[in-house]
Write a protein that holds these residues in place. Sequence first.
Motif, PDB file in Angstrom:
ATOM      1  N   ALA A 196      14.296  12.040  -8.952  1.00  0.00           N
ATOM      2  CA  ALA A 196      12.961  12.632  -8.929  1.00  0.00           C
ATOM      3  C   ALA A 196      12.940  14.015  -8.320  1.00  0.00           C
ATOM      4  O   ALA A 196      11.920  14.485  -7.850  1.00  0.00           O
ATOM      5  CB  ALA A 196      12.029  11.716  -8.168  1.00  0.00           C
ATOM      6  N   LYS A 197      14.063  14.628  -8.318  1.00  0.00           N
ATOM      7  CA  LYS A 197      14.131  15.939  -7.673  1.00  0.00           C
ATOM      8  C   LYS A 197      13.278  16.961  -8.422  1.00  0.00           C
ATOM      9  O   LYS A 197      13.364  17.093  -9.632  1.00  0.00           O
ATOM     10  CB  LYS A 197      15.590  16.407  -7.670  1.00  0.00           C
ATOM     11  CG  LYS A 197      15.909  17.300  -6.502  1.00  0.00           C
ATOM     12  CD  LYS A 197      17.391  17.585  -6.475  1.00  0.00           C
ATOM     13  CE  LYS A 197      17.660  18.650  -5.409  1.00  0.00           C
ATOM     14  NZ  LYS A 197      18.995  19.219  -5.556  1.00  0.00           N
ATOM     15  N   THR A 198      12.453  17.680  -7.692  1.00  0.00           N
ATOM     16  CA  THR A 198      11.565  18.619  -8.368  1.00  0.00           C
ATOM     17  C   THR A 198      11.852  20.054  -7.996  1.00  0.00           C
ATOM     18  O   THR A 198      11.141  20.969  -8.409  1.00  0.00           O
ATOM     19  CB  THR A 198      10.105  18.322  -8.011  1.00  0.00           C
ATOM     20  OG1 THR A 198       9.990  18.334  -6.607  1.00  0.00           O
ATOM     21  CG2 THR A 198       9.643  17.022  -8.568  1.00  0.00           C
ATOM     22  N   THR A 228      13.342   9.968  -0.979  1.00  0.00           N
ATOM     23  CA  THR A 228      13.243  10.467  -2.343  1.00  0.00           C
ATOM     24  C   THR A 228      14.437  10.020  -3.181  1.00  0.00           C
ATOM     25  O   THR A 228      15.577  10.251  -2.796  1.00  0.00           O
ATOM     26  CB  THR A 228      13.235  11.993  -2.333  1.00  0.00           C
ATOM     27  OG1 THR A 228      12.416  12.420  -1.271  1.00  0.00           O
ATOM     28  CG2 THR A 228      12.777  12.533  -3.646  1.00  0.00           C
ATOM     29  N   MET A 260       0.840  -1.210   0.000  1.00  0.00           N
ATOM     30  CA  MET A 260       0.000   0.000   0.000  1.00  0.00           C
ATOM     31  C   MET A 260       0.858   1.236   0.000  1.00  0.00           C
ATOM     32  O   MET A 260       2.035   1.222   0.329  1.00  0.00           O
ATOM     33  CB  MET A 260      -0.926  -0.135   1.224  1.00  0.00           C
ATOM     34  CG  MET A 260      -1.606   1.114   1.729  1.00  0.00           C
ATOM     35  SD  MET A 260      -2.699   1.855   0.539  1.00  0.00           S
ATOM     36  CE  MET A 260      -2.656   3.506   1.084  1.00  0.00           C
ATOM     37  N   SER A 261       0.273   2.285  -0.362  1.00  0.00           N
ATOM     38  CA  SER A 261       1.036   3.463  -0.708  1.00  0.00           C
ATOM     39  C   SER A 261       1.590   4.239   0.475  1.00  0.00           C
ATOM     40  O   SER A 261       2.424   5.093   0.283  1.00  0.00           O
ATOM     41  CB  SER A 261       0.148   4.380  -1.513  1.00  0.00           C
ATOM     42  OG  SER A 261      -1.151   4.257  -1.005  1.00  0.00           O
ATOM     43  N   THR A 262       1.066   3.982   1.648  1.00  0.00           N
ATOM     44  CA  THR A 262       1.611   4.680   2.808  1.00  0.00           C
ATOM     45  C   THR A 262       3.128   4.635   2.772  1.00  0.00           C
ATOM     46  O   THR A 262       3.820   5.646   2.897  1.00  0.00           O
ATOM     47  CB  THR A 262       1.187   3.977   4.107  1.00  0.00           C
ATOM     48  OG1 THR A 262      -0.045   3.370   3.907  1.00  0.00           O
ATOM     49  CG2 THR A 262       1.236   4.916   5.256  1.00  0.00           C
ATOM     50  N   SER A 263       3.593   3.415   2.596  1.00  0.00           N
ATOM     51  CA  SER A 263       5.027   3.196   2.650  1.00  0.00           C
ATOM     52  C   SER A 263       5.715   4.003   1.556  1.00  0.00           C
ATOM     53  O   SER A 263       6.751   4.594   1.765  1.00  0.00           O
ATOM     54  CB  SER A 263       5.313   1.722   2.465  1.00  0.00           C
ATOM     55  OG  SER A 263       4.470   1.251   1.442  1.00  0.00           O
ATOM     56  N   ARG A 264       5.061   4.031   0.396  1.00  0.00           N
ATOM     57  CA  ARG A 264       5.706   4.763  -0.706  1.00  0.00           C
ATOM     58  C   ARG A 264       5.786   6.246  -0.396  1.00  0.00           C
ATOM     59  O   ARG A 264       6.745   6.896  -0.732  1.00  0.00           O
ATOM     60  CB  ARG A 264       4.924   4.572  -1.981  1.00  0.00           C
ATOM     61  CG  ARG A 264       5.259   3.240  -2.579  1.00  0.00           C
ATOM     62  CD  ARG A 264       4.605   3.123  -3.916  1.00  0.00           C
ATOM     63  NE  ARG A 264       4.314   1.719  -4.134  1.00  0.00           N
ATOM     64  CZ  ARG A 264       3.633   1.280  -5.144  1.00  0.00           C
ATOM     65  NH1 ARG A 264       3.142   2.129  -6.003  1.00  0.00           N
ATOM     66  NH2 ARG A 264       3.428   0.002  -5.302  1.00  0.00           N
ATOM     67  N   ALA A 265       4.775   6.733   0.257  1.00  0.00           N
ATOM     68  CA  ALA A 265       4.750   8.157   0.526  1.00  0.00           C
ATOM     69  C   ALA A 265       5.912   8.576   1.409  1.00  0.00           C
ATOM     70  O   ALA A 265       6.386   9.699   1.306  1.00  0.00           O
ATOM     71  CB  ALA A 265       3.449   8.536   1.201  1.00  0.00           C
ATOM     72  N   ILE A 266       6.331   7.664   2.236  1.00  0.00           N
ATOM     73  CA  ILE A 266       7.409   8.066   3.137  1.00  0.00           C
ATOM     74  C   ILE A 266       8.743   7.441   2.735  1.00  0.00           C
ATOM     75  O   ILE A 266       9.707   7.462   3.475  1.00  0.00           O
ATOM     76  CB  ILE A 266       7.063   7.709   4.598  1.00  0.00           C
ATOM     77  CG1 ILE A 266       6.692   6.242   4.687  1.00  0.00           C
ATOM     78  CG2 ILE A 266       5.931   8.570   5.106  1.00  0.00           C
ATOM     79  CD1 ILE A 266       6.490   5.769   6.112  1.00  0.00           C
ATOM     80  N   ARG A 267       8.761   6.865   1.550  1.00  0.00           N
ATOM     81  CA  ARG A 267      10.032   6.297   1.057  1.00  0.00           C
ATOM     82  C   ARG A 267      11.000   7.449   0.794  1.00  0.00           C
ATOM     83  O   ARG A 267      10.566   8.515   0.341  1.00  0.00           O
ATOM     84  CB  ARG A 267       9.765   5.526  -0.232  1.00  0.00           C
ATOM     85  CG  ARG A 267      10.804   4.498  -0.546  1.00  0.00           C
ATOM     86  CD  ARG A 267      10.248   3.497  -1.532  1.00  0.00           C
ATOM     87  NE  ARG A 267       9.526   4.164  -2.626  1.00  0.00           N
ATOM     88  CZ  ARG A 267       8.709   3.508  -3.430  1.00  0.00           C
ATOM     89  NH1 ARG A 267       8.485   2.213  -3.257  1.00  0.00           N
ATOM     90  NH2 ARG A 267       8.100   4.150  -4.404  1.00  0.00           N
ATOM     91  N   ARG A 278       4.161   8.123 -13.037  1.00  0.00           N
ATOM     92  CA  ARG A 278       3.030   8.193 -12.116  1.00  0.00           C
ATOM     93  C   ARG A 278       2.402   9.579 -12.106  1.00  0.00           C
ATOM     94  O   ARG A 278       1.177   9.736 -12.149  1.00  0.00           O
ATOM     95  CB  ARG A 278       3.553   7.841 -10.726  1.00  0.00           C
ATOM     96  CG  ARG A 278       2.486   7.908  -9.667  1.00  0.00           C
ATOM     97  CD  ARG A 278       2.985   7.355  -8.375  1.00  0.00           C
ATOM     98  NE  ARG A 278       2.377   8.074  -7.268  1.00  0.00           N
ATOM     99  CZ  ARG A 278       2.468   7.686  -6.013  1.00  0.00           C
ATOM    100  NH1 ARG A 278       3.166   6.601  -5.696  1.00  0.00           N
ATOM    101  NH2 ARG A 278       1.888   8.384  -5.075  1.00  0.00           N
TER     102      ARG A 278
END
Lengths: 198, 596, 547
Positions: free
Chosen positions: A14-16, A10, A1-8, A34
């Motif tokens: 992917a620097k913005t 950076t 689930m994406s929770t984990s991805r959100a706090i992975r 994505r």
Amino acid sequence: MSTSRAIRPTPASAKTEIDTPSQGQVQVAPVTRREFLFYVWGASMALALAASGGVIVWFALPRFKAGEFGGIIPVSSIPEPGAAPVGYPAGKFWMSNDAEKGLVAIYTVCTHLGCLYAWAQNNFRFECPCHGSKYDTAGTWLEGPAPRSLDRFEMTISTNSGPVVTNAAGDPIPGLTPTNVTGVSVDTGKRIKRDGRV
Amino acid sequence: MSVLPVPSILDDIKEKGIRKAVYESLDRTTERITAGMNLQDIREALRGDKPSRRPNPRLTPHADGFWLHMRPSYYHTSVTGLYPTFRLGWLSTFFFAFEIITGLFLMIFYTPSPDVAYSDMKNLLGNVPMGQLMRDLHRLGAEGMVLVVALHMLRTFITGSYKKPRQFTWFTGVILLLVTLFLSFSGYLLPWDQLAFWAVTIGTSMAEAAPPEVVGTNVNLLLRGAPDIGAGGLLRFYLLHVFALPLITSIFIGVHYYKVVLHGHSLPPREEEVGKDTAKRVPMDRRTYYIPDVMSNELAMIGLWGFILVLMCVWFYHAPLENHADPQVTPLHTTAPWYFLWLQGMLKLGDKVIMGVVLPTVIFGFLFVLPYLDLTPSRRYAHRRIALSAGMFTVLALVVLTYMGTPFYGVSTEASAEVTQELIPMEGVGEVRAIPYDELKANLTVTDTADTIQATDVEAWKVSQTPLDFDATIIARDPGVIVVTEDNIEDLEELYAEDYPALWHAIEEFHHLLYDEYSENLPNAIGYISISQKQENLIRFYLLITWDVPEVDEESGEVKMDGDEPRLLLDVDGNPIRSVSGKQVYIHQEAEWHAH
Amino acid sequence: MENNQKQPFMEFPSVESRVIAGILFFAGTLIILGWAAINETSRMEEFTERFDGRSVETGAILFENNCATCHGPDGYGQADRAPALNNPFLFGYDFFEEHDRQIAILQGEIEVVDPEEEPEKVAELEAELALVEAQRQEVYETLRYDYATQWAALDAQLTALDTRILEETGMPPTLVSSRVNELTTQIETLNTEAAPILERIAAAEAAEESSDPLDIQRRDEIQTEVAALEAELTPLSALATERQPVFDKTNRYRALNDAHTQVVSLRQQIAELQSQLAALAEGDTTRTDIEAQLDTLESELSAQEDSRDTALEAMVTAGDIVDFDPEANSRLTQLQWNGTLEDLIYTTLISGRPVSAAYWPQPMAAWSQDAGGPLRRDQIQNLTDYVLNWDREFTLEDVRRIQQLAVEPSASGEAAAEGVCPDAANDPDSCDIEDIVAQLEALTLDPNQGQADYGAGGFGCTSCHFSGSAQAPAPQGVFTRATEHAGNNPDLFPSARYYLVQSILLPGAFTAPGFEAMAQLMPRTFGRQLDIQTLGNIVAYLESQDQ
């Protein structure tokens, strides 16, 4: 689930953040797959909303059936050439057969400020009670403050020799009498506004 | 020095260059609109990156913005799955919003008056683009909402989420369930068709039964605005439907959801220690943030359910519209709406007051106070065997009662009327109206309309002084009539089955009803089908049944039997008494009943 | 830290999957909406057609239940009861539309052509015009006078009857009637002879003397002879009575048919001669000959036309047919109605129509609930749709089925006042029920005839009064109920018969319990329609209904 991805942490690629190496330059990180999908989603959502909006407008716009104002109104007979015009209040028009110009269906509302003008038999013309605009039997401006002549409706006239239709300018159709006309349908949805007092 | 006398974006452009100035301006605007997230923050959220700023900008819209201030900024990961919520609470809210939107648009074309309500329906369906779709969506959404709200309550019961500290949340939930039922029910009346009129008559009659009498009578008068439903009743129901009940629902949704957020969504029972409520203590690694995870899921759900509803309503579901309401004629087999069928089932079991009012009041009263009665601390299934069994039993009972509420159970009239009702129902399609016009046209039994057997003829035969042989008279009047006897079904099949499948289907059903279903009540029955052209595009279909009258036990209403054969009623000469009855229906070329 | 705890199951497990699903859902919704939008116009049309079709279906049931009694099951009307609705005049159907159009065009063309310059063209056009006019005339005469089919059917009926008479009596029907006359004369002669003898015998008996044995012998002889003659006469006169109306009717039809056939054939001959004449050059000697022939034929034609009209009138007077004038104005024109036909039917249904000599002698009840009737506005609309659905190309057959036409306004349509109390509808007091009940006592009443009159073939009472009717009380058990009413209210109803008679003649006087809403439905015209005998028969039938 994406929770984990959100706090992975950076990834570097992917620097913005916006770098400004030189004046007037904005450097934006490239769009990821994505992120791109999200934009497409947003666009599809906007499209669906716009479509629904269109549907709603279509839904809510009134439609007119034959026989009510805004739709096609059948008239079985026309006045004699040169006779007084005949009013059709339900269709909001006067059927007038001017001796010289011919047959017209005229909108009952004065072009000045929306009053209903009346037929003045003695002067044999239309006169507006509000500000005194005067029009002849074909609805052409004679005097008064009205900016233009009266509006007309498109007519389809069945005559003994076949149907006749009003032209785009709404000009009167000459040469029609009660005997050679078997019926008229007035399209009150098609109001022809004429420029000027002609 | 400013370009204009007042500071403006032009100064920025002069200073930073156009691209950067515009970007920054856009960035600021976005941050204001989202109440805290700038373009960078949004992109990070979309890309699944960690927020690069502190404090976390994804929390500020919850703190500072209107739209998200009621939503929690993060959920416990354990409640974000389908289990345990099944999204039922969310779906209830979705349906409510959906109903408000579609309902508002429907109001454009509706006037709550018995004189025009039904013709408004005709106008909506036949003269408003997408009018039918809008109505179907509203109706399907209403049925869906009732179902979802009920399931939501069942789920809450099963997972024990009503227990401390969420007692009051449950309490408001029961209110919402009731209001939802009344919302759906009050909308039922508005099309002013037979279905609407009689379903609501039945519903309000239950209110009338509320004891003591003075209460029931006055509640009924308040609802209907008159002893019977009429113009006043329609206006009242309309106002309840579009104003009072939605207002109450909105208020209680607010209270309900406030409590949900306050206490947090209850965790799956097994994840908590017995008696503890840890929903609000979410460890850092079990947090699922609203932005972007829950939000994107909810958007996808909106897409999903919107799609399902539109798909259903375009191709599979159309809201019913029966004949104009007729206060003089109750259609045979009238029922309450499906979600009140259990109540109708109970009414068939016993006294109107006890079954229709006292018991439902007790049931809902029990539901209201359930969390205050059930003080057992554990939410785990293994510890709640009694409660869960009782719940299961209740669901089962509701299913059985619902079945009993349908006309299949316990409502039957004269057998010949049942047969004709089955084939030509008073409302709806039935086997006969389903026959395409062309099939009937090819099978006219009478060539001259003057030879048609009229209903008045049959009435005259019945009361005729000299006893008539009905069968012979029918054949004499209409020699081409289709005769259905017990034994000629194969001949009929040969004649009709291949070329006229729908007509054949009706004949077959007629045969089945006469000789299988109602053979005891209609001994020695013969069926006749007379088809005649009434107008250039209108065909008359007349079903006639003749049978020997059987002897009926007065107490049970059952036919007395001699072995396998029903005992016949005999006249003074010892001959069986023959009876005749019929029902006619007209089928217009353009009516296309079969198209549904 | 992410994988040591179980992740819950979700419908869209990864962000990408939910994004893709989201895109697909919105796109799908768009496609379905687009599909629906494309089909929407035709769907709306279909719906309206279907809805209107179902309105006609509902109207048909309503018509059968409420209107068929008076207007006939197929709307062709019923003599003296109600006019036809299934009727070309109602729809303004013009049998001559095409002819009149052509005539107008030809006349226009003739006007334009200069006869001086193009005499040939004028002649050509005029010939064409004459042809169209002749065709129009033919259509007109067919519609008005052509009863060939009906006559043939009647003739066949008469022939069948004659064959039966021949079989039963061994005599041709003409002999039967002369034989009946002969027998009647013989019986009369014998009776005349017997009269003085009987007188003498009676006088002798009065004086308690024995009569002349010769007289007694003669009396017995005469009586035997008369009995024998009467035995022969009875079946013969029954047959003769049965035959007479059929014979008369057939003759009336025959007269019309013969005259019409003659007219047609004369027309043909005249046309032939005229074309011969036209082909001949001026001054040809045969011309005068042909002209003389033409004169004869034409005078014969006008004679035949007169006799045709006389025959038609005789049929109308006898009630065989309704006089159908194909050139009559449409109903809307007759009534000078400026709305649409739909408006006329709709409003007439709502408010009914009062009795008017210039309009229609029978009243029509108001059918709308807001005018005191039983139907709702939407049902009135259904009925209107059903009646309007009769509009079509009318044919000769349709026309021949018409049983009654509406009265043209201004024509005097006073009803024959032969009923028991003709003015009951307007003046209930004019109807003395007690007097009528007393009159009934003196009559022999026939409940079987009464039942026939009560039924669909008679006054159509059964279309409202039947078992289980929601509109009116059933005849079953009516006498029992009447007796109860009379028992409960002896002041109002001196007897059960009084109750029944009053209910028929003055329906407004008392409404049966449970039918208050329908109180206005029953026509108040039976006082005019029923003569004392018919009324009595119906009452006798109702009195047999005690359960």
